[in-house]
Design an enzyme around this catalytic site. Structure first.
Site, PDB file in Angstrom:
ATOM      1  CB  THR A  32      -0.970   0.032   1.157  1.00 22.39           C
ATOM      2  OG1 THR A  32      -2.232   0.184   0.617  1.00 22.39           O
ATOM      3  CG2 THR A  32      -0.760   1.072   2.154  1.00 22.39           C
ATOM      4  CE  LYS A  37      -4.544  -1.371   0.265  1.00 19.74           C
ATOM      5  NZ  LYS A  37      -3.338  -1.425  -0.503  1.00 19.74           N
ATOM      6  N   GLY A  48      -6.365   7.397   6.026  1.00 21.20           N
ATOM      7  CA  GLY A  48      -5.787   6.379   5.157  1.00 21.20           C
ATOM      8  C   GLY A  48      -4.870   5.523   5.999  1.00 21.20           C
ATOM      9  CB  SER A  71       5.093  -0.751  -0.091  1.00 21.94           C
ATOM     10  OG  SER A  71       4.626  -1.744   0.779  1.00 21.94           O
TER      11      SER A  71
END
Length: 186
Positions: A13, A45, A59, A138
């Site tokens: 994500t 998300k 988020g 990420s």
């Protein structure tokens, strides 16, 4: 329960928050990966909460179950302190840092009420980012760098967030271009 060293680990994500021109946008991609395999490409998300009648956009990156636990706790803190996102975020971070159950949660949050843009971590941090941009996950560093490079342009917050996420998706294999975008104004 013993840790299984053979488990490849969940990845995926990228969440970005951009504050510019009286609006704040939080955008997140939809990818969830297990090792080198994409498990889902359409995860959502980024969420809009309305505790006590005040809109907040959040988020999350990390474990979905952990993130939902944290979002529920944040919502409860916001109901106890309506319209005070910073205070509710600090209270959540204190609980997250000191509660033995919450300490095990693996997630990070970016939250905004249109005035404040904050990153909340399990280390007890509530950070107001410099340069009005925050990113986690990420591909967070890629999105952060891209957005910071666009902040002085004439682009609005949503365009910067979308363009930065597109750059992150081009670089990070754990980020895709399937975005959820929520905008809120002060």
């Amino acid at each position: 329960m013993a840790q299984n060293d053979d488990f490849p680990g969940w990845h995926g994500t990228t969440i970005i928050g951009v504050k510019k021109g009286g609006e704040v946008v939080i955008a997140g991609d939809g990818q969830v990966s297990l090792g080198q395999t994409v498990i889902k490409g359409t995860a959502r998300k980024v969420r809009r909460l309305s505790p006590g009648g005040y809109d907040v956009v959040a988020g999350f990156a990390g474990s979905t179950a952990d993130a939902f636990t944290l979002l529920e706790r944040l919502e409860a803190k916001l109901e106890a302190t309506p319209g005070q996102l910073a205070r509710a975020s600090v209270e959540l971070a204190k609980d997250w840092r000191t509660d033995k159950y919450l300490q095990k949660l693996e997630a990070m949050l970016i939250v905004t009420d249109g005035k404040d843009l904050l990153v909340i971590t399990g280390a007890g941090d509530v950070l107001e980012p410099e340069h009005e941009v925050a990113a986690i996950g990420s591909g967070g560093n890629y999105a952060l760098a891209a957005a910071r490079g666009m902040m002085d342009s004439d682009r609005d917050a949503e365009t910067i967030a979308r363009d930065a996420m597109a750059i992150a998706a081009d670089i990070c294999v754990y980020t895709n271009g399937n975005l959820t975008v929520e905008k809120i104004t002060a």
